[in-house]
Motif scaffolding. Structure first.
Motif, mmCIF file in Angstrom:
data_model
loop_
_atom_site.group_PDB
_atom_site.id
_atom_site.type_symbol
_atom_site.label_atom_id
_atom_site.label_comp_id
_atom_site.label_asym_id
_atom_site.label_seq_id
_atom_site.Cartn_x
_atom_site.Cartn_y
_atom_site.Cartn_z
ATOM 1 N N VAL A 1 0.791 -1.060 0.170
ATOM 2 C CA VAL A 1 0.038 0.084 -0.104
ATOM 3 C C VAL A 1 0.930 1.317 0.087
ATOM 4 N N VAL A 2 1.775 1.257 0.886
ATOM 5 C CA VAL A 2 2.681 2.325 0.995
ATOM 6 C C VAL A 2 3.532 2.791 -0.329
ATOM 7 N N LEU A 3 4.292 1.652 -0.940
ATOM 8 C CA LEU A 3 4.976 1.685 -2.087
ATOM 9 C C LEU A 3 3.974 2.252 -3.576
ATOM 10 N N ARG A 4 2.897 1.679 -3.259
ATOM 11 C CA ARG A 4 1.905 2.174 -4.469
ATOM 12 C C ARG A 4 1.846 3.648 -4.247
ATOM 13 N N ALA A 5 1.577 4.146 -2.965
ATOM 14 C CA ALA A 5 1.272 5.536 -2.897
ATOM 15 C C ALA A 5 2.545 6.378 -3.209
ATOM 16 N N LEU A 6 3.635 5.642 -2.567
ATOM 17 C CA LEU A 6 5.078 6.566 -3.106
ATOM 18 C C LEU A 6 4.931 6.427 -4.542
ATOM 19 N N ALA A 7 4.791 5.825 -5.374
ATOM 20 C CA ALA A 7 4.834 5.543 -6.932
ATOM 21 C C ALA A 7 3.951 6.476 -7.311
ATOM 22 N N HIS A 8 2.610 6.609 -6.850
ATOM 23 C CA HIS A 8 1.663 7.474 -7.202
ATOM 24 C C HIS A 8 2.469 8.891 -7.115
ATOM 25 N N ALA A 9 2.773 9.028 -5.976
ATOM 26 C CA ALA A 9 3.353 10.592 -5.710
ATOM 27 C C ALA A 9 4.343 10.805 -6.620
ATOM 28 N N ALA A 10 5.284 9.891 -6.880
ATOM 29 C CA ALA A 10 6.574 10.044 -7.885
ATOM 30 C C ALA A 10 6.146 10.515 -9.196
ATOM 31 N N VAL A 11 5.099 9.630 -9.709
ATOM 32 C CA VAL A 11 4.778 9.748 -11.288
ATOM 33 C C VAL A 11 3.930 11.102 -11.232
ATOM 34 N N THR A 12 3.236 11.506 -10.316
ATOM 35 C CA THR A 12 2.378 12.828 -10.201
ATOM 36 C C THR A 12 3.349 13.804 -10.414
ATOM 37 N N LEU A 13 4.492 13.846 -9.454
ATOM 38 C CA LEU A 13 5.396 14.922 -9.495
ATOM 39 C C LEU A 13 6.214 14.840 -10.905
#
Length: 239
Positions: A211-223
């Motif tokens: 869950v945390v890695l998916r959230a981190l990946a979404h944040a990275a892709v959004t940035l």
């Protein structure tokens, strides 16, 4: 070891140990006298499992009993692991006893066929059918290609998980040492209790990690997308 020694070694109160005995979660000790029993390694490992189920998974007594009953009856390890995984993901422990519904979502069988998995009933299968129904009710799309995109990497993770939990965890070695330890896990490897506890803790930890890695990946892709458009997030490096 006697009851007081078991309590000290396991970090569990004598009152809790007696309660677990009454609830049929803990096997009886070897009777010494009418009021004294000898406890061994298997009791330490069972108490460690119960503690993980209660304190980490917040499992109710009836779910713990469903799991320990499967272990005590000597049923296949896969059944115990299935129940432990259900508990770790917040599903009913006895979900594995329910057959697939007659009106099962066709995407479930299609996914199982495409992945080459055994076409048999299981708790996760019932859970997936229910989840797909709930997602459909909320207009959340999940077609077969989407399911496969998630299933394929998770299958590889599952294979690695299974290989890992069959090796003896360090915590099991530490919890089961001592002159009064029984032969619940001999030269062939760790006991079922130790394996299931290790699997439970791993499932809880890695579910949260996913869950945390998916959230981190979404944040990275959004940035990244924002940077491509000349924008930055609150911690962006661009002026």
């Amino acid at each position: 070891m006697l009851l007081n020694e078991l309590a000290r070694a396991s970090g569990t109160s004598t009152a809790s140990i007696k309660y677990y005995r009454r609830q049929r979660l803990l096997p009886p000790g070897r009777r010494l006298t009418t009021t004294r029993f000898d406890y061994g390694r298997e009791h330490l490992e069972r108490l460690a499992l119960i503690r993980a189920l209660r304190e980490l998974a917040h499992a109710p007594i009836e779910d713990i009993r469903a799991l320990t009953t499967v272990i005590d009856e000597g049923r296949p390890l896969v059944k115990a692991l299935e129940i432990a995984q259900a508990i770790a993901t917040g599903l009913p422990a006895r979900l594995h006893e329910e057959p697939p519904p007659e009106d099962e979502d066709p995407r479930v069988a299609a996914l199982i066929g495409a992945m080459g998995w055994a076409d048999v009933g299981s708790g996760p299968r019932v859970a997936l059918d229910r989840l797909l129904g709930a997602m459909g009710a909320e207009d959340v799309a999940a077609d077969l290609p989407t399911l496969l995109r998630y299933a394929r990497p998770l299958e590889e993770i599952a294979r690695e998980d299974l290989a890992g939990i069959r090796s003896e965890p360090q915590s099991a070695r530490g919890a089961s040492s001592g002159p009064s330890a029984s032969a619940s896990s001999g030269p062939s490897g760790p006991s079922t209790d130790a394996i299931v506890r290790h699997a439970l803790i791993g499932s809880l930890a890695f579910t949260q990690l996913a869950v945390v890695l998916r959230a981190l990946a979404h944040a990275a892709v959004t940035l990244e997308a924002g940077a491509d458009e000349g924008q930055t997030g609150p911690h962006g490096a661009h002026p």
